[in-house]
Motif scaffolding. Structure first.
Motif, PDB file in Angstrom:
ATOM      1  N   LYS A 179      50.174  41.890  43.766  1.00  0.00           N
ATOM      2  CA  LYS A 179      49.897  41.673  42.336  1.00  0.00           C
ATOM      3  C   LYS A 179      50.926  40.143  42.053  1.00  0.00           C
ATOM      4  O   LYS A 179      50.217  39.537  41.104  1.00  0.00           O
ATOM      5  CB  LYS A 179      51.032  43.051  41.771  1.00  0.00           C
ATOM      6  CG  LYS A 179      50.097  44.188  41.852  1.00  0.00           C
ATOM      7  CD  LYS A 179      50.841  45.088  41.193  1.00  0.00           C
ATOM      8  CE  LYS A 179      49.887  46.564  41.336  1.00  0.00           C
ATOM      9  NZ  LYS A 179      50.719  47.648  40.632  1.00  0.00           N
ATOM     10  N   THR A 219      48.828  37.389  39.741  1.00  0.00           N
ATOM     11  CA  THR A 219      49.493  36.994  38.616  1.00  0.00           C
ATOM     12  C   THR A 219      49.648  35.412  38.472  1.00  0.00           C
ATOM     13  O   THR A 219      49.275  34.594  37.604  1.00  0.00           O
ATOM     14  CB  THR A 219      50.929  37.649  38.216  1.00  0.00           C
ATOM     15  OG1 THR A 219      50.730  39.266  38.115  1.00  0.00           O
ATOM     16  CG2 THR A 219      51.383  37.144  36.821  1.00  0.00           C
ATOM     17  N   THR A 222      52.606  39.812  29.138  1.00  0.00           N
ATOM     18  CA  THR A 222      52.525  40.124  30.665  1.00  0.00           C
ATOM     19  C   THR A 222      52.855  39.009  31.397  1.00  0.00           C
ATOM     20  O   THR A 222      53.812  39.118  32.417  1.00  0.00           O
ATOM     21  CB  THR A 222      51.090  40.703  31.019  1.00  0.00           C
ATOM     22  OG1 THR A 222      50.755  41.695  30.354  1.00  0.00           O
ATOM     23  CG2 THR A 222      51.065  41.147  32.583  1.00  0.00           C
ATOM     24  N   PHE A 223      52.438  37.798  31.196  1.00  0.00           N
ATOM     25  CA  PHE A 223      52.681  36.605  32.004  1.00  0.00           C
ATOM     26  C   PHE A 223      54.192  36.413  31.951  1.00  0.00           C
ATOM     27  O   PHE A 223      54.943  35.815  33.133  1.00  0.00           O
ATOM     28  CB  PHE A 223      52.228  35.309  31.509  1.00  0.00           C
ATOM     29  CG  PHE A 223      50.566  35.566  32.061  1.00  0.00           C
ATOM     30  CD1 PHE A 223      50.028  36.571  32.978  1.00  0.00           C
ATOM     31  CD2 PHE A 223      49.611  34.993  31.242  1.00  0.00           C
ATOM     32  CE1 PHE A 223      48.832  36.537  33.216  1.00  0.00           C
ATOM     33  CE2 PHE A 223      48.225  34.939  31.611  1.00  0.00           C
ATOM     34  CZ  PHE A 223      47.868  35.920  32.442  1.00  0.00           C
ATOM     35  N   LYS A 242      46.106  34.117  37.926  1.00  0.00           N
ATOM     36  CA  LYS A 242      45.687  34.321  36.676  1.00  0.00           C
ATOM     37  C   LYS A 242      46.337  33.392  35.663  1.00  0.00           C
ATOM     38  O   LYS A 242      45.799  33.084  34.758  1.00  0.00           O
ATOM     39  CB  LYS A 242      45.967  36.097  36.297  1.00  0.00           C
ATOM     40  CG  LYS A 242      44.897  36.823  36.946  1.00  0.00           C
ATOM     41  CD  LYS A 242      45.496  38.287  36.240  1.00  0.00           C
ATOM     42  CE  LYS A 242      44.530  39.352  36.948  1.00  0.00           C
ATOM     43  NZ  LYS A 242      44.875  40.675  36.337  1.00  0.00           N
TER      44      LYS A 242
END
Length: 652
Positions: free
Chosen positions: A124, A128, A180-181, A131
């Protein structure tokens, strides 16, 4: 004019080469205003005019720092907008240091592949990281496409179209999962492993792009007129003329070579024609039209000839510069079409036009005040004080210059409200440093509104006596009777006792004592006194109530204040002829009267005539002028004793 025309090629080359690359400027602005800041939170608020949204950081900044940051962002954003209009071809370049479209597809494919693989294996943190990098790449792509769209279509976009594009981009920015970032960023910034550090780096890069894009969109939304197309080329429909010239076959071949320097024959030919037309128009105005108008003005023999000629001579050269500057601007717009003129050049031309207009206004104001107000007979009778007119003239001229200065500052993007606020704070220090200057200025106001004296008056103070030459803002110039020029501060005059000899409408005093000898008879003296009084009553140069100008009295009756008419307007008609005293050597007759005139030369002539007539009256009455004398008396008894004493003295 030849010198002015020789400057055109130099200015043209300077305008074409002076500005820097758009995307390099873009990167420099991001690095200067955003890259060095770690933004923890963002509060956005639309601020109109010359304000933009502000970023709140953990570090508390002062209001002054925030103001400086806002002003700097406004300046940099205006610079970007100016480059969009000046060099749209640079914005559309695909090979640039910010966003290289030839490499984007491979980078995007690589990131998506890594995201798919890492998701499959449950990494994950790595997902991330990629992303965030992909979101950064997409943000750059949107920014690039947004600026390219502006560069291609800014001449056609109106406020509504710009608002629609900005709304679409702002909605897209909301789709980025910043929250989220940010969580992963918080968890990774204290971790030293490679992936965590990459997350921190990617997140900060993303925030730079997002923050910059949001701020710029908000600023452009609040100021859509910055992209308003003001080209004279489009207004005058010269673009169609350019197309027609370029359609000529011989020119079309040349254009294949000129396109590499972003030029074509249509624009070059039209530029040359416009410059020739501007030069011809300036020559026509400066020489031919001027000569024709001057001839027409002189032919009329009107009372306002001087005013018209003064204005014509004053505005002749400014109009010449105005025509040449306008032709130069139009020629450059054609040469750079469809790009806009460089913002600095536009600002320079704006300042030039504004300066010419202000200069013309100052000339007209000067002409109106000096040629009209002071030369019209009907205004001379209104007691319109010359120094008051000069003060009003100075205030009007200073006001025109100040308004023009503020207009230029607004055009330059300066926040006038903040400037005025700073002037208010600094004004106290300036006032303290210039106390004497301010006291002299208020002394001027006191002199004017108290009507203590006017220009041309003969005044006398404790230290100086003479004629007032000019009453200035700071000091008053006085010409003494021995022809020296003295400058006296207004504050000194305002706080001094001033004797104004010119504040007399009727009556300059003639006072004398006529002494006759003691041998005169009482009847002869009294008869002479009566004849002198009658002579003064009938003398045309002596002021009596019957000879006072009726207009002065009528005007004075309009005064509602309880003041003496004679004292207010300086009217003296007193006439006294009396036996005054028995002096040591004469019988003195007092003569106290006033001449009608207050002019010194005329007063001397009247006084001389009065003296001659008095002399004639005394001769007619067998009276002699007395002169200082002494009488010696001897006692006879003492005189006899003295002689006997002398005669009885024994001889040696």
């Amino acid at each position: 004019m030849k010198k002015i025309n020789l400057l055109f090629p130099f200015l043209l080359v300077t305008c074409l080469l002076a500005s820097s690359s758009f995307w390099q400027t873009f990167i420099d602005i991001q690095n200067e205003l955003y890259a060095h800041k770690i933004v923890e939170s963002k509060v956005s608020e639309p601020i109109k005019d010359s304000n933009i949204t502000k970023n709140e950081t953990k570090m508390q900044t002062s209001e002054e720092d925030v103001t400086k940051l806002i002003d700097k962002r406004v300046q940099k954003f205006n610079e970007l907008i100016a480059l969009i209009k000046e060099k749209p071809y640079e914005v559309k370049s695909r090979n640039n240091p910010y966003y290289n479209s030839s490499e984007v597809d491979s980078i995007r494919a690589k990131l998506k592949t890594r995201i798919t693989v890492n998701s499959k294996y449950g990494y994950k943190v790595a997902v991330t990281r990629d992303k965030i990098a992909l979101a950064t790449l997409q943000t750059k792509e949107h920014i690039y496409n947004f600026f390219v769209n502006l560069a291609e279509n800014w001449t056609k976009l109106d406020a509504k179209a710009i608002e629609s594009i900005i709304k679409k981009e702002r909605d897209w920015l909301k789709t980025i999962d910043i929250s989220t970032f940010k969580k992963f960023y918080e968890l990774s910034k204290n971790d030293n492993n490679q992936i965590s550090q990459q997350i921190v780096s990617n997140y900060l890069e993303l925030r730079v792009q997002v923050d910059f894009y949001q701020d710029f969109l908000d600023y452009l939304l609040s100021n859509p007129t910055l992209l308003k197309y003001r080209s004279l080329t489009a207004i005058l429909n010269l673009n169609s003329m350019i197309d027609n010239i370029n359609s000529i076959s011989s020119f079309a071949k040349i254009n294949t070579t000129l396109r590499y320097i972003h030029l074509d024959m249509g624009r070059l030919v039209l530029f040359v024609l416009i410059m020739l037309l501007a030069w011809s128009a300036s020559y026509l105005i400066y020489y031919r039209i001027y000569a024709f108008l001057k001839k027409q003005i002189i032919k009329k023999e009107d009372a306002v000839d001087d005013l018209l000629l003064a204005n014509l001579n004053g505005i002749r050269r400014p109009f010449l510069i105005l025509v040449i500057a306008f032709g130069f601007e139009l020629g450059l717009e054609v040469l750079l079409y469809p790009s806009a003129l460089p913002e600095k050049l536009i600002l320079f031309l704006y300042a030039l036009y504004l300066g010419i207009i202000v200069y013309i206004l100052l000339i007209l104001v000067d002409s109106i005040f000096t040629e009209y107000l002071f030369k019209k007979d009907e205004l001379k009778n209104r007691h319109l004080r010359q120094e008051l007119v000069n003060l009003i003239l100075s205030i009007v001229k200073v006001t025109i210059v100040i308004i023009a200065g503020f207009m230029l500052l607004v055009r330059m993007g300066v926040n006038i409200t903040g400037l005025l606020a700073s002037l208010g704070i600094g004004g106290l220090a300036v006032a303290l440093a210039a106390q004497n200057t301010l006291s002299n200025f208020f002394g001027l106001l006191k002199i004017i509104f108290d009507n203590s004296f006017s220009q041309g008056d003969w005044i006398e103070t404790k230290d100086v006596e003479g004629t007032v030459v000019e009453i200035g803002f700071i000091s008053t110039m006085i010409r003494t009777f021995d022809n020296a020029l003295i400058t006296v501060p207004n504050a000194n005059l305002a706080n001094s006792y001033i004797k104004n000899w010119s504040k007399r409408s009727v009556g300059r005093r003639i006072k004398m004592h006529i002494g006759v000898s003691y041998g005169a008879s009482r009847e002869s003296v009294m008869k002479a006194i009566d004849e002198i009084a009658a002579m003064l009553e009938s003398h045309p140069g002596i002021a009596t109530p019957k000879r006072v100008d009726k207009k002065v009295i009528v005007k004075s009756k309009r005064e509602k204040k309880l003041v003496s008419i004679e004292d207010k307007y300086g009217i003296k008609t007193t006439l006294l002829v009396y036996l005054d005293e028995f002096a040591d050597s004469s019988i003195n007759i007092l003569i106290y009267t006033f001449s009608k005139t207050v002019v010194w030369k005329e007063w001397l002539e009247i006084k001389q005539d009065v003296l001659l007539k008095i002399w004639e009256i005394l001769e007619r009455n067998n009276l002699e002028f007395a002169f200082p004398s002494q009488s010696i008396y001897f006692d006879p008894e003492n005189l006899e004793k003295s002689f006997k004493a002398i005669s009885g003295k024994p001889k040696d």
